[in-house]
Design a protein around this motif. Sequence first.
Motif, PDB file in Angstrom:
ATOM      1  N   ALA A   1       0.841  -1.203   0.000  1.00 28.11           N
ATOM      2  CA  ALA A   1       0.000   0.000   0.000  1.00 28.11           C
ATOM      3  C   ALA A   1       0.875   1.251   0.000  1.00 28.11           C
ATOM      4  N   LEU A   2       1.926   1.264   0.808  1.00 29.81           N
ATOM      5  CA  LEU A   2       2.829   2.424   0.832  1.00 29.81           C
ATOM      6  C   LEU A   2       3.517   2.604  -0.516  1.00 29.81           C
ATOM      7  N   SER A   3       3.919   1.507  -1.150  1.00 30.21           N
ATOM      8  CA  SER A   3       4.534   1.575  -2.471  1.00 30.21           C
ATOM      9  C   SER A   3       3.580   2.213  -3.477  1.00 30.21           C
ATOM     10  N   MET A   4       2.338   1.739  -3.461  1.00 29.81           N
ATOM     11  CA  MET A   4       1.332   2.261  -4.381  1.00 29.81           C
ATOM     12  C   MET A   4       1.046   3.734  -4.093  1.00 29.81           C
ATOM     13  N   LEU A   5       0.952   4.097  -2.826  1.00 29.23           N
ATOM     14  CA  LEU A   5       0.718   5.498  -2.473  1.00 29.23           C
ATOM     15  C   LEU A   5       1.879   6.387  -2.915  1.00 29.23           C
ATOM     16  N   GLY A   6       3.107   5.865  -2.841  1.00 24.61           N
ATOM     17  CA  GLY A   6       4.257   6.618  -3.336  1.00 24.61           C
ATOM     18  C   GLY A   6       4.135   6.896  -4.823  1.00 24.61           C
ATOM     19  N   SER A   7       3.724   5.897  -5.592  1.00 20.84           N
ATOM     20  CA  SER A   7       3.534   6.093  -7.038  1.00 20.84           C
ATOM     21  C   SER A   7       2.401   7.075  -7.310  1.00 20.84           C
ATOM     22  N   LEU A   8       1.310   6.963  -6.552  1.00 21.64           N
ATOM     23  CA  LEU A   8       0.207   7.906  -6.727  1.00 21.64           C
ATOM     24  C   LEU A   8       0.631   9.332  -6.383  1.00 21.64           C
ATOM     25  N   LYS A   9       1.393   9.492  -5.325  1.00 20.76           N
ATOM     26  CA  LYS A   9       1.878  10.825  -4.934  1.00 20.76           C
ATOM     27  C   LYS A   9       2.724  11.432  -6.061  1.00 20.76           C
ATOM     28  N   ARG A  10       3.599  10.632  -6.641  1.00 21.03           N
ATOM     29  CA  ARG A  10       4.442  11.134  -7.729  1.00 21.03           C
ATOM     30  C   ARG A  10       3.606  11.494  -8.958  1.00 21.03           C
ATOM     31  N   ALA A  11       2.580  10.715  -9.251  1.00 20.97           N
ATOM     32  CA  ALA A  11       1.753  10.953 -10.439  1.00 20.97           C
ATOM     33  C   ALA A  11       0.755  12.095 -10.233  1.00 20.97           C
ATOM     34  N   LEU A  12       0.199  12.204  -9.027  1.00 13.64           N
ATOM     35  CA  LEU A  12      -0.862  13.178  -8.771  1.00 13.64           C
ATOM     36  C   LEU A  12      -0.364  14.466  -8.127  1.00 13.64           C
ATOM     37  N   GLY A  13       0.756  14.399  -7.431  1.00  9.81           N
ATOM     38  CA  GLY A  13       1.269  15.556  -6.714  1.00  9.81           C
ATOM     39  C   GLY A  13       0.675  15.711  -5.327  1.00  9.81           C
ATOM     40  N   ASP A  14      -0.540  15.203  -5.124  1.00 10.67           N
ATOM     41  CA  ASP A  14      -1.246  15.362  -3.856  1.00 10.67           C
ATOM     42  C   ASP A  14      -2.206  14.186  -3.699  1.00 10.67           C
ATOM     43  N   LEU A  15      -2.034  13.408  -2.648  1.00  9.24           N
ATOM     44  CA  LEU A  15      -2.907  12.254  -2.421  1.00  9.24           C
ATOM     45  C   LEU A  15      -4.341  12.660  -2.115  1.00  9.24           C
ATOM     46  N   ASP A  16      -4.556  13.915  -1.730  1.00  8.07           N
ATOM     47  CA  ASP A  16      -5.911  14.384  -1.463  1.00  8.07           C
ATOM     48  C   ASP A  16      -6.693  14.646  -2.751  1.00  8.07           C
ATOM     49  N   ARG A  17      -6.073  14.446  -3.901  1.00  5.45           N
ATOM     50  CA  ARG A  17      -6.801  14.490  -5.171  1.00  5.45           C
ATOM     51  C   ARG A  17      -7.654  13.248  -5.358  1.00  5.45           C
ATOM     52  N   ILE A  18      -7.420  12.223  -4.534  1.00  3.13           N
ATOM     53  CA  ILE A  18      -8.184  10.976  -4.657  1.00  3.13           C
ATOM     54  C   ILE A  18      -9.569  11.186  -4.052  1.00  3.13           C
ATOM     55  N   ALA A  19     -10.594  11.019  -4.894  1.00  2.00           N
ATOM     56  CA  ALA A  19     -11.983  11.165  -4.451  1.00  2.00           C
ATOM     57  C   ALA A  19     -12.528   9.856  -3.920  1.00  2.00           C
ATOM     58  N   ALA A  20     -12.057   8.735  -4.476  1.00  4.17           N
ATOM     59  CA  ALA A  20     -12.550   7.431  -4.041  1.00  4.17           C
ATOM     60  C   ALA A  20     -11.615   6.332  -4.514  1.00  4.17           C
ATOM     61  N   TRP A  21     -11.367   5.367  -3.645  1.00  7.00           N
ATOM     62  CA  TRP A  21     -10.730   4.119  -4.048  1.00  7.00           C
ATOM     63  C   TRP A  21     -11.848   3.265  -4.620  1.00  7.00           C
ATOM     64  N   THR A  22     -11.696   2.811  -5.854  1.00 11.96           N
ATOM     65  CA  THR A  22     -12.797   2.085  -6.489  1.00 11.96           C
ATOM     66  C   THR A  22     -12.576   0.575  -6.525  1.00 11.96           C
ATOM     67  N   ARG A  23     -11.361   0.149  -6.877  1.00 13.78           N
ATOM     68  CA  ARG A  23     -11.127  -1.278  -7.087  1.00 13.78           C
ATOM     69  C   ARG A  23      -9.709  -1.641  -6.678  1.00 13.78           C
ATOM     70  N   VAL A  24      -9.580  -2.787  -6.012  1.00 19.08           N
ATOM     71  CA  VAL A  24      -8.272  -3.316  -5.618  1.00 19.08           C
ATOM     72  C   VAL A  24      -8.251  -4.800  -5.980  1.00 19.08           C
ATOM     73  N   PHE A  25      -7.159  -5.228  -6.601  1.00 14.09           N
ATOM     74  CA  PHE A  25      -6.995  -6.637  -6.950  1.00 14.09           C
ATOM     75  C   PHE A  25      -5.710  -7.126  -6.297  1.00 14.09           C
ATOM     76  N   GLY A  26      -5.859  -7.979  -5.286  1.00  9.64           N
ATOM     77  CA  GLY A  26      -4.721  -8.476  -4.528  1.00  9.64           C
ATOM     78  C   GLY A  26      -4.356  -9.894  -4.926  1.00  9.64           C
ATOM     79  N   MET A  27      -3.085 -10.098  -5.219  1.00 14.98           N
ATOM     80  CA  MET A  27      -2.557 -11.409  -5.597  1.00 14.98           C
ATOM     81  C   MET A  27      -1.560 -11.852  -4.542  1.00 14.98           C
ATOM     82  N   VAL A  28      -1.724 -13.059  -4.046  1.00 17.44           N
ATOM     83  CA  VAL A  28      -0.872 -13.582  -2.989  1.00 17.44           C
ATOM     84  C   VAL A  28      -0.120 -14.791  -3.527  1.00 17.44           C
ATOM     85  N   ASN A  29       1.191 -14.773  -3.384  1.00 18.40           N
ATOM     86  CA  ASN A  29       2.053 -15.895  -3.749  1.00 18.40           C
ATOM     87  C   ASN A  29       1.774 -16.992  -2.717  1.00 18.40           C
ATOM     88  N   SER A  30       0.965 -17.974  -3.100  1.00 14.47           N
ATOM     89  CA  SER A  30       0.395 -18.915  -2.134  1.00 14.47           C
ATOM     90  C   SER A  30       0.973 -20.317  -2.244  1.00 14.47           C
TER      91      SER A  30
END
Length: 179
Positions: A95-124
């Motif tokens: 999650a922190l990795s993804m937020l870092g990428s979003l911060k770099r792309a958006l400039g401000d994480l408060d530009r996010i109006a809604a988290w819509t979809r998450v797809f989690g894959m686990v090495n099982s």
Amino acid sequence: MATHALNSLRRCANIGIAMALVEDRLRALGLALPPPPQPPPGVVLPFQFVRIVGHRALISGHGPQNPDGTLAEPRGKVGRDLTVEQGYAAARLTALSMLGSLKRALGDLDRIAAWTRVFGMVNSAPGFQSQPSVVNGFSDLILELFGPDVGAHSRSAVGLAELPFNIPVEIEGEVELHA
């Protein structure tokens, strides 16, 4: 106060997060966003980590990172090499990795109006069936940072036989942006 910051504060107040910006919440939790992911030597990643299309940001699969951008340890299969708790921690780092990428792309994480979809894959490991408990590490942090209205998301959590570089978790997602 800058207009953008004032608008962010108003958005937060409107959604019930009493004047707390996402990055302020990160700092209050003692968390920091990592730099861009550093792939292993010789690996080329010819894609964007975040692709903005209209009022949506499509987020490529991310894995757990160390503070220097390298892939975090431990690696391997959850249910064999890692416990559910270690998988949960890896999902939180993802999650922190993804937020870092979003911060770099958006400039401000408060530009996010809604988290819509998450797809989690686990090495099982064979027979491991607690993928939702692992991916909760991601979801719990997003909900803690963004609150129940903005942070709520649809989600899948699946087990895979292998993930790149033997990472325990890979997560991709999508967010809606303020106009």
